[in-house]
Design an enzyme around this catalytic site. Structure first.
Site, short mmCIF file in Angstrom:
data_model
loop_
_atom_site.label_atom_id
_atom_site.label_comp_id
_atom_site.label_asym_id
_atom_site.label_seq_id
_atom_site.Cartn_x
_atom_site.Cartn_y
_atom_site.Cartn_z
N HIS A 54 0.82 -1.21 0.00
CA HIS A 54 0.00 0.00 0.00
C HIS A 54 0.86 1.27 0.00
O HIS A 54 0.32 2.38 -0.14
CB HIS A 54 -0.92 -0.01 1.23
CG HIS A 54 -2.23 0.68 1.00
ND1 HIS A 54 -2.42 1.63 0.00
CD2 HIS A 54 -3.43 0.56 1.63
CE1 HIS A 54 -3.66 2.07 0.05
NE2 HIS A 54 -4.30 1.43 1.03
N ASP A 103 -2.59 1.91 -4.47
CA ASP A 103 -3.85 2.16 -3.77
C ASP A 103 -4.90 1.13 -4.18
O ASP A 103 -4.74 0.41 -5.19
CB ASP A 103 -4.36 3.57 -4.07
CG ASP A 103 -3.45 4.64 -3.49
OD1 ASP A 103 -2.90 4.41 -2.39
OD2 ASP A 103 -3.27 5.69 -4.14
#
Length: 396
Positions: free
Chosen positions: A368, A372
């Site tokens: 992450h 995204d």
């Protein structure tokens, strides 16, 4: 002139290796590029060739010892190979050289001492099979394994005595298992792991496999599995979504130009990830053949160093082992790993009608820090659509 024999770099995630066997003894001649020492890592067992011609003058890391990448393992004397003798220095026979360079009696490598301390082993009770009768790490692991298998045999218990409680077994940790454990912990500590799961309808591919299985095997000698379809779809997706084929660094996000897909292969003693290079440029048939070849040679430990590093993305077919859903751990320093769950037939609703379809789960774990959720979903949608609308004209 002494030439250092060093522990080579065997992949960007490999930090150390264990000396399994020295193929030459101290004092023996070795030719340039002749196999000199067998090294074991979590990824591959390999024989390291000699960097120069000469005489093996000294072994620094003995059998069973573990050393980091770049560490000196031994020294090769080029002068001895050339026949040069230093003035005033007597010529030493090969037998004398072996005796002079060998470690003293009762010498144990640091790795052996550490393992013996960890398991409470008296090293004088272990029979050594190494050079000069030294105890190697393998000797100690075998001793521990034998001891743990018969813990009650050494005790005398009278018939009237209560049955003693069963003792826990202590299994020695192999170099591969230790390295896998360290990598898994480091990956979880390094990357911000997130896993997203999409459902994929594999009915068309499943029907194609069953209809063409025998013919495909007869023409190619390769079993038509789900894996090449998924690898092909993933390779196309990596081209469409390049951040999935990247690495996060302090200097910036490195977007890899080559699509090198690692394939997780389960072994009895652990896991290995050989790399399928430039997967996006290969035909379906080439992918299928190379996947089968890599898997076979992984299990036989016949991979080369080049085949276990430089991966940019990983595919794990844990569905082949019966797993439906998984949350795979990223192979550092990659950005993501894709897992395919077991393909099973179950009822689904299509156009308000309940039908039986061959369904599976695509499980994507990603970092992450650079990817995204929307981007990961778009990649998964691309892979899903490619599989559900697969162009079978490219298969053969």
């Amino acid at each position: 002139m002494l030439i250092d024999v060093v522990m080579p770099q065997m992949g960007e995630s490999v930090a150390e290796g264990t000396v399994v066997t020295w193929l030459k003894k101290v004092g023996e001649h070795v030719a340039k590029d002749e196999p000199l020492v067998a090294i074991s890592t979590d990824k591959v067992d390999v024989e390291i060739p000699s960097a120069a011609a000469g005489v093996l003058a000294k072994i620094v890391v003995h059998e069973g010892g573990t050393a980091p990448v770049g560490a000196v393992l031994a020294h090769i004397d080029e002068a001895s190979h050339a026949g040069a003798v230093q003035p005033g220095r007597p010529v030493m026979t090969q037998e004398e050289g072996v005796k002079a360079a060998a470690p003293p009696a009762g010498w144990y490598s640091p790795a052996v001492l550490e393992l013996a301390k960890e398991h409470g082993v008296d090293l004088t009770q272990v029979k050594g099979t190494g050079a000069e009768g030294r105890v190697t790490r393998k000797d100690l692991l075998d001793f521990i394994a034998r001891r743990s298998q018969t813990p009650a045999a050494a005790r005398r218990v009278s018939p009237e005595s209560p049955t003693p409680p069963a003792e826990d077994r202590i299994l020695p940790i192999s170099p591969m298992r230790r390295a896998i454990a360290e990598h898994m912990v480091r990956s979880r500590r390094t990357a911000a792991h997130v896993t997203q799961i999409h459902e994929v309808d594999m009915t068309a591919i499943d029907r194609y496999r069953h209809a063409h299985h025998d013919a495909f095997f007869g023409e190619t000698g390769v079993t038509l599995t789900f894996l090449p379809f998924v690898v092909k779809a993933a390779a196309d997706g990596l081209r469409a979504y390049p951040l999935m084929n990247a690495s996060y660094t302090r200097e910036g996000i490195i977007v890899k130009q080559a699509v090198n897909i690692g394939i997780a292969v389960a072994l009895d003693e652990g896991l290995i990830v050989p790399v399928l290079r430039e997967a996006d440029k290969k035909s379906f048939l080439t992918l299928a053949k190379q996947l089968a070849d890599l898997a076979a040679r992984s299990r036989d430990k016949r991979l080369s160093l080049e085949e276990v590093h430089d991966g940019t993305f990983t595919v794990n077919n844990f569905g082949a082992l019966g797993t439906m859903i998984g949350t795979p751990i990223i192979v550092q320093p990659q950005a993501a790993i894709l897992g395919l769950g077991k393909v099973v037939k179950r009822p689904v609703v299509i156009d308000d009608t309940i039908v039986i379809r061959s369904m599976a789960y695509l499980c994507l774990s990603y970092d992450h820090r650079l990817i995204d959720g929307a981007y990961a979903s778009a990649f998964l949608n691309h892979v899903q659509a490619t599989l559900q609308e697969f162009d079978f004209s490219i298969v053969r």
